[in-house]
Design a protein around this motif. Structure first.
Motif, PDB file in Angstrom:
ATOM      1  N   GLU A  62      20.882  22.032 -18.418  1.00 29.89           N
ATOM      2  CA  GLU A  62      21.933  22.711 -17.646  1.00 29.89           C
ATOM      3  C   GLU A  62      21.338  23.976 -17.052  1.00 29.89           C
ATOM      4  N   TRP A  63      21.857  24.381 -15.873  1.00 25.58           N
ATOM      5  CA  TRP A  63      21.277  25.506 -15.130  1.00 25.58           C
ATOM      6  C   TRP A  63      22.391  26.188 -14.359  1.00 25.58           C
ATOM      7  N   ASN A  64      22.643  27.461 -14.610  1.00 26.72           N
ATOM      8  CA  ASN A  64      23.746  28.119 -13.908  1.00 26.72           C
ATOM      9  C   ASN A  64      23.272  28.864 -12.660  1.00 26.72           C
ATOM     10  N   THR A  65      24.221  29.413 -11.935  1.00 29.84           N
ATOM     11  CA  THR A  65      23.946  30.141 -10.695  1.00 29.84           C
ATOM     12  C   THR A  65      23.064  31.357 -10.955  1.00 29.84           C
ATOM     13  N   GLY A  66      23.312  32.061 -12.065  1.00 32.23           N
ATOM     14  CA  GLY A  66      22.485  33.212 -12.411  1.00 32.23           C
ATOM     15  C   GLY A  66      21.046  32.816 -12.657  1.00 32.23           C
ATOM     16  N   ALA A  67      20.834  31.682 -13.302  1.00 36.39           N
ATOM     17  CA  ALA A  67      19.461  31.207 -13.536  1.00 36.39           C
ATOM     18  C   ALA A  67      18.785  30.914 -12.202  1.00 36.39           C
ATOM     19  N   ARG A  68      19.529  30.327 -11.291  1.00 38.28           N
ATOM     20  CA  ARG A  68      18.968  30.062  -9.957  1.00 38.28           C
ATOM     21  C   ARG A  68      18.557  31.365  -9.284  1.00 38.28           C
ATOM     22  N   ARG A  69      19.443  32.363  -9.348  1.00 39.12           N
ATOM     23  CA  ARG A  69      19.161  33.644  -8.702  1.00 39.12           C
ATOM     24  C   ARG A  69      17.997  34.370  -9.364  1.00 39.12           C
ATOM     25  N   ILE A  70      17.963  34.395 -10.684  1.00 39.47           N
ATOM     26  CA  ILE A  70      16.953  35.168 -11.401  1.00 39.47           C
ATOM     27  C   ILE A  70      15.613  34.439 -11.474  1.00 39.47           C
ATOM     28  N   LYS A  71      15.655  33.153 -11.793  1.00 33.49           N
ATOM     29  CA  LYS A  71      14.404  32.397 -11.969  1.00 33.49           C
ATOM     30  C   LYS A  71      13.873  31.826 -10.659  1.00 33.49           C
ATOM     31  N   GLY A  72      14.757  31.617  -9.679  1.00 35.60           N
ATOM     32  CA  GLY A  72      14.311  31.156  -8.376  1.00 35.60           C
ATOM     33  C   GLY A  72      14.251  29.648  -8.189  1.00 35.60           C
ATOM     34  N   TYR A  73      14.704  28.894  -9.166  1.00 37.70           N
ATOM     35  CA  TYR A  73      14.697  27.432  -9.054  1.00 37.70           C
ATOM     36  C   TYR A  73      16.097  26.915  -8.750  1.00 37.70           C
ATOM     37  N   GLU A  74      16.191  25.963  -7.864  1.00 35.39           N
ATOM     38  CA  GLU A  74      17.439  25.238  -7.670  1.00 35.39           C
ATOM     39  C   GLU A  74      17.604  24.294  -8.861  1.00 35.39           C
ATOM     40  N   ALA A  75      18.844  23.966  -9.196  1.00 42.97           N
ATOM     41  CA  ALA A  75      19.095  23.070 -10.334  1.00 42.97           C
ATOM     42  C   ALA A  75      18.329  21.764 -10.187  1.00 42.97           C
ATOM     43  N   GLU A  76      18.292  21.223  -8.973  1.00 44.85           N
ATOM     44  CA  GLU A  76      17.624  19.945  -8.739  1.00 44.85           C
ATOM     45  C   GLU A  76      16.120  20.023  -9.009  1.00 44.85           C
ATOM     46  N   GLU A  77      15.552  21.211  -8.856  1.00 45.20           N
ATOM     47  CA  GLU A  77      14.112  21.397  -9.075  1.00 45.20           C
ATOM     48  C   GLU A  77      13.762  21.501 -10.556  1.00 45.20           C
ATOM     49  N   ILE A  78      14.661  22.098 -11.336  1.00 44.74           N
ATOM     50  CA  ILE A  78      14.297  22.466 -12.707  1.00 44.74           C
ATOM     51  C   ILE A  78      14.905  21.570 -13.780  1.00 44.74           C
ATOM     52  N   ILE A  79      16.064  21.006 -13.533  1.00 42.33           N
ATOM     53  CA  ILE A  79      16.673  20.145 -14.558  1.00 42.33           C
ATOM     54  C   ILE A  79      15.748  18.963 -14.805  1.00 42.33           C
ATOM     55  N   GLY A  80      15.443  18.761 -16.080  1.00 40.76           N
ATOM     56  CA  GLY A  80      14.519  17.703 -16.483  1.00 40.76           C
ATOM     57  C   GLY A  80      13.108  18.199 -16.727  1.00 40.76           C
ATOM     58  N   GLN A  81      12.819  19.436 -16.277  1.00 44.33           N
ATOM     59  CA  GLN A  81      11.486  20.013 -16.484  1.00 44.33           C
ATOM     60  C   GLN A  81      11.420  20.661 -17.873  1.00 44.33           C
ATOM     61  N   HIS A  82      10.245  20.700 -18.451  1.00 42.14           N
ATOM     62  CA  HIS A  82      10.062  21.326 -19.760  1.00 42.14           C
ATOM     63  C   HIS A  82      10.130  22.849 -19.601  1.00 42.14           C
ATOM     64  N   PHE A  83      10.772  23.504 -20.580  1.00 39.76           N
ATOM     65  CA  PHE A  83      10.966  24.957 -20.469  1.00 39.76           C
ATOM     66  C   PHE A  83       9.657  25.736 -20.472  1.00 39.76           C
ATOM     67  N   SER A  84       8.569  25.119 -20.870  1.00 43.79           N
ATOM     68  CA  SER A  84       7.285  25.822 -20.887  1.00 43.79           C
ATOM     69  C   SER A  84       6.859  26.267 -19.490  1.00 43.79           C
ATOM     70  N   CYS A  85       7.480  25.711 -18.456  1.00 43.34           N
ATOM     71  CA  CYS A  85       7.141  26.132 -17.090  1.00 43.34           C
ATOM     72  C   CYS A  85       7.520  27.593 -16.833  1.00 43.34           C
ATOM     73  N   PHE A  86       8.334  28.195 -17.703  1.00 44.32           N
ATOM     74  CA  PHE A  86       8.712  29.594 -17.553  1.00 44.32           C
ATOM     75  C   PHE A  86       7.644  30.539 -18.105  1.00 44.32           C
ATOM     76  N   TYR A  87       6.628  29.997 -18.753  1.00 44.88           N
ATOM     77  CA  TYR A  87       5.578  30.797 -19.369  1.00 44.88           C
ATOM     78  C   TYR A  87       4.334  30.813 -18.483  1.00 44.88           C
ATOM     79  N   THR A  88       3.517  31.816 -18.699  1.00 43.52           N
ATOM     80  CA  THR A  88       2.257  31.897 -17.957  1.00 43.52           C
ATOM     81  C   THR A  88       1.302  30.824 -18.467  1.00 43.52           C
TER      82      THR A  88
END
Length: 110
Positions: A62-88
């Protein structure tokens, strides 16, 4: 489902059907759906905080509007991706993302 009703000789004399009122269950299900809908609207309306949910495999579910604004990913881009993509890349190489879900299971939300 109908059940055949027979007399002592085995002669078919009719059919029987048992029906129960499922109104209370139906009403409870509708109430739950409405509550989930209101909660989803509330979470989606939050823009100052990134709110997202991970499945048990660590993938974004799940991905909310704030996550889109802060993280820069659209829901369609990030849903299904592993959360490790948020790390360096360095953090991923040293296993930092793998430690995060375990901590959340023991200590509560991360």
């Amino acid at each position: 489902m109908l059940d055949a009703v027979r007399d002592d000789t085995g002669q078919l004399v009719g059919f029987a059907k048992i029906t129960r009122d499922i109104t209370p269950r139906h009403e409870a299900e509708q109430t739950l759906r409405q509550s989930e809908r209101r909660f989803r609207l509330l979470v989606q309306g939050v823009t100052d905080y990134a709110i997202f949910m991970l499945d048990l495999d660590g993938r974004v579910a799940e991905w909310n509007t704030g996550a889109r604004r802060i993280k820069g990913y659209e829901a369609e881009e990030i849903i299904g991706q592993h959360f490790s993509c948020f790390y360096t890349a360095e953090d991923r190489a040293t296993g930092v993302p793998e430690a995060a879900p375990g901590a959340g299971q023991d200590d509560g939300p991360i």
